[in-house]
Design a protein around this motif. Sequence first.
Motif, PDB file in Angstrom:
ATOM      1  N   MET A   1       0.823  -1.205   0.000  1.00  0.00           N
ATOM      2  CA  MET A   1       0.000   0.000   0.000  1.00  0.00           C
ATOM      3  C   MET A   1       0.858   1.256   0.000  1.00  0.00           C
ATOM      4  N   LEU A   2       1.939   1.265   0.775  1.00  0.00           N
ATOM      5  CA  LEU A   2       2.822   2.431   0.785  1.00  0.00           C
ATOM      6  C   LEU A   2       3.514   2.616  -0.556  1.00  0.00           C
ATOM      7  N   ALA A   3       3.862   1.511  -1.217  1.00  0.00           N
ATOM      8  CA  ALA A   3       4.480   1.620  -2.541  1.00  0.00           C
ATOM      9  C   ALA A   3       3.500   2.201  -3.555  1.00  0.00           C
ATOM     10  N   SER A   4       2.244   1.780  -3.497  1.00  0.00           N
ATOM     11  CA  SER A   4       1.256   2.333  -4.427  1.00  0.00           C
ATOM     12  C   SER A   4       0.992   3.809  -4.141  1.00  0.00           C
TER      13      SER A   4
ATOM     14  N   GLY B   1       2.868  -4.145  -7.215  1.00  0.00           N
ATOM     15  CA  GLY B   1       2.471  -5.388  -7.861  1.00  0.00           C
ATOM     16  C   GLY B   1       3.205  -6.592  -7.322  1.00  0.00           C
ATOM     17  N   TYR B   2       4.479  -6.405  -6.964  1.00  0.00           N
ATOM     18  CA  TYR B   2       5.276  -7.504  -6.402  1.00  0.00           C
ATOM     19  C   TYR B   2       4.670  -7.989  -5.075  1.00  0.00           C
TER      20      TYR B   2
ATOM     21  N   ILE C   1       2.758 -11.595  -4.040  1.00  0.00           N
ATOM     22  CA  ILE C   1       3.137 -12.405  -2.880  1.00  0.00           C
ATOM     23  C   ILE C   1       1.927 -12.654  -1.984  1.00  0.00           C
ATOM     24  N   LEU C   2       1.165 -11.601  -1.720  1.00  0.00           N
ATOM     25  CA  LEU C   2       0.013 -11.724  -0.834  1.00  0.00           C
ATOM     26  C   LEU C   2      -1.053 -12.637  -1.432  1.00  0.00           C
TER      27      LEU C   2
END
Length: 582
Positions: free
Chosen positions: A258-261, A270-271, A275-276
């Motif tokens: 979420m922080l990356a988005s 997306g990575y 994984i999730l």
Amino acid sequence: MSIALPKTLEALAPAADRTARALRWVRWRQLHNMTGALVADARLRISMIAFCSVVFWLGLFFLFLGSFQFISFYVDLANTIIEYLFSMFFLSLLAMLLFSTGIIVYAALFHSRESTYLLTTPASTDRIFAHKFAEAVGFSSWGFFLLGSPLMVAYGLTVEAPVGYYFLFVVFLLSFVIIPASLGAIVAIVVANVFPRRQKTVLALSILAALCVMTYVGFQLWRTPGDTLTSDWLGGVLDRLAFCQHPLWPSRWMSAGMLASAKRDWANAGYYLMILSSHAGLCYLAAAVVARDLYRRGYSRVQGSRSSRKRAGLLFLDSTFHRLFFFLPHPIRLLILKDLRTFLRDPAQWSQFLIFFGLLAFYFLNIPRLGYGVQSPYWRNLVSFLNLSVTALILSTFTSRFIFPLLSLEGRNFWILGLLPLRREQILWGKFAFSAGISLVSTEFLVILSDLMLRMNPLMILLHVGMIAVLCLGLSGISVGLGARLPNLRESDPSKIAAGFGGTFNLLVSLVFIFTVVTALAVPCHLYFVGQDHPDTARYILSLSGLRFWLTTAIIASLALSAAATIIPLRVGVKAFQRMEF
């Protein structure tokens, strides 16, 4: 080149597809019928639920928004501490989902009439599990969305996140909730197979272990060296929260994605989403395999373990209870003891009670580390009343959910109580004493703990203790009295009784009562302390003599209102209960 399937697999594949379609159709029809019945017969209930949900969501949203704006004055919101806080938040929700979904799945698989019927049909075990698992995830995940969505929206608005950030949150949410739900289902099925007679003991020990872990973490945060929000203090907090940043925690993947988005780093987002989602699929597959192999065996063991054996612990509880409450009439003590046993035998009741009040106690213990103790008296007063209001609101939910249906549940078994040398009003007074006793013990402890952590004045602590006692007695009287006046003797499910017109009306009256009492006492205190903290900008200022006058008036009015809220519903309930035909 095509691979020929064995004839048995060719026959089973269409049957499995038909079973899945049939179960999806059943779920859709149930949802359609329930929605139609609610729209036709329970518009008040829908309106109340929608209104309370919107108010709760907006309250959390503005709270999180103000918190992020406050933190942004000290640290950059792209800093590592925000990722730590998000990881801790989602880790806490992960544990809550694990417990709640495990309890719901256990009840749905082993104590549901629908499951009993489905096990007699040709439907495969894993299809039955998938059907009940989807219902359990739906019941448990809405609360996660209600708690998590205002946090993520507030953060996104603060850092000016792109539009894709909000859409990704829904995808992350759907993947995240599958992991604790699947693990909780696996634990529920294993407990049914290994401990068919000790499932309540296992649940109690699990909750106790979770509370011990929460207490330990809170104690470690409380011992963080340095002044609040200084660099040393922030470093100490990060060191103590380092465990939530382990790369194998699903909460870590959720927060990092979420922080990356939010930073428009779509590659990393997306990575972490892959994984999730892959681990969510793996966890569900493991749960389906466990259910396929162990569900029917566990169901047989749970149903075969029921017995009427006597427990020595209950005899000790009886004798201790009679000694402690010797001043109550003996019939009232017997009725309270009966309701207490019923409460302790139902994990759905005492587990929710412990979880909600345990989380409140955990928050109150960590108040000193949030900086409120060093804030002005105005902020300490404001936070103390907010804490008291939250405690009262959770108490109103408890009384509406568990106390209001008590008398309705006696309907089919009233002939047993009718054989006892009791008057009908004694039954109501017994339920009132049971509700008031549990409420007073739990809420008084929480309010005193909150005020001690805030370093409140002893007179304010005494005022809050009296307020919560008034609220406990009033809420208990409202729930017991309206439960006798608006019973539902045809329903055996307490959740459906609480969700009907009577339960909704009881919750509405309880909320109005709480709002009136808290507002009457909080407004004079607020006007006095805001004048002490901001004498130049405050529009209305109350002097010390004015505070004493208005507090005295408010206390007298609150006592009168509490007496009316306790006595009037009970008198109305007694009259209706005496005329009632069973």
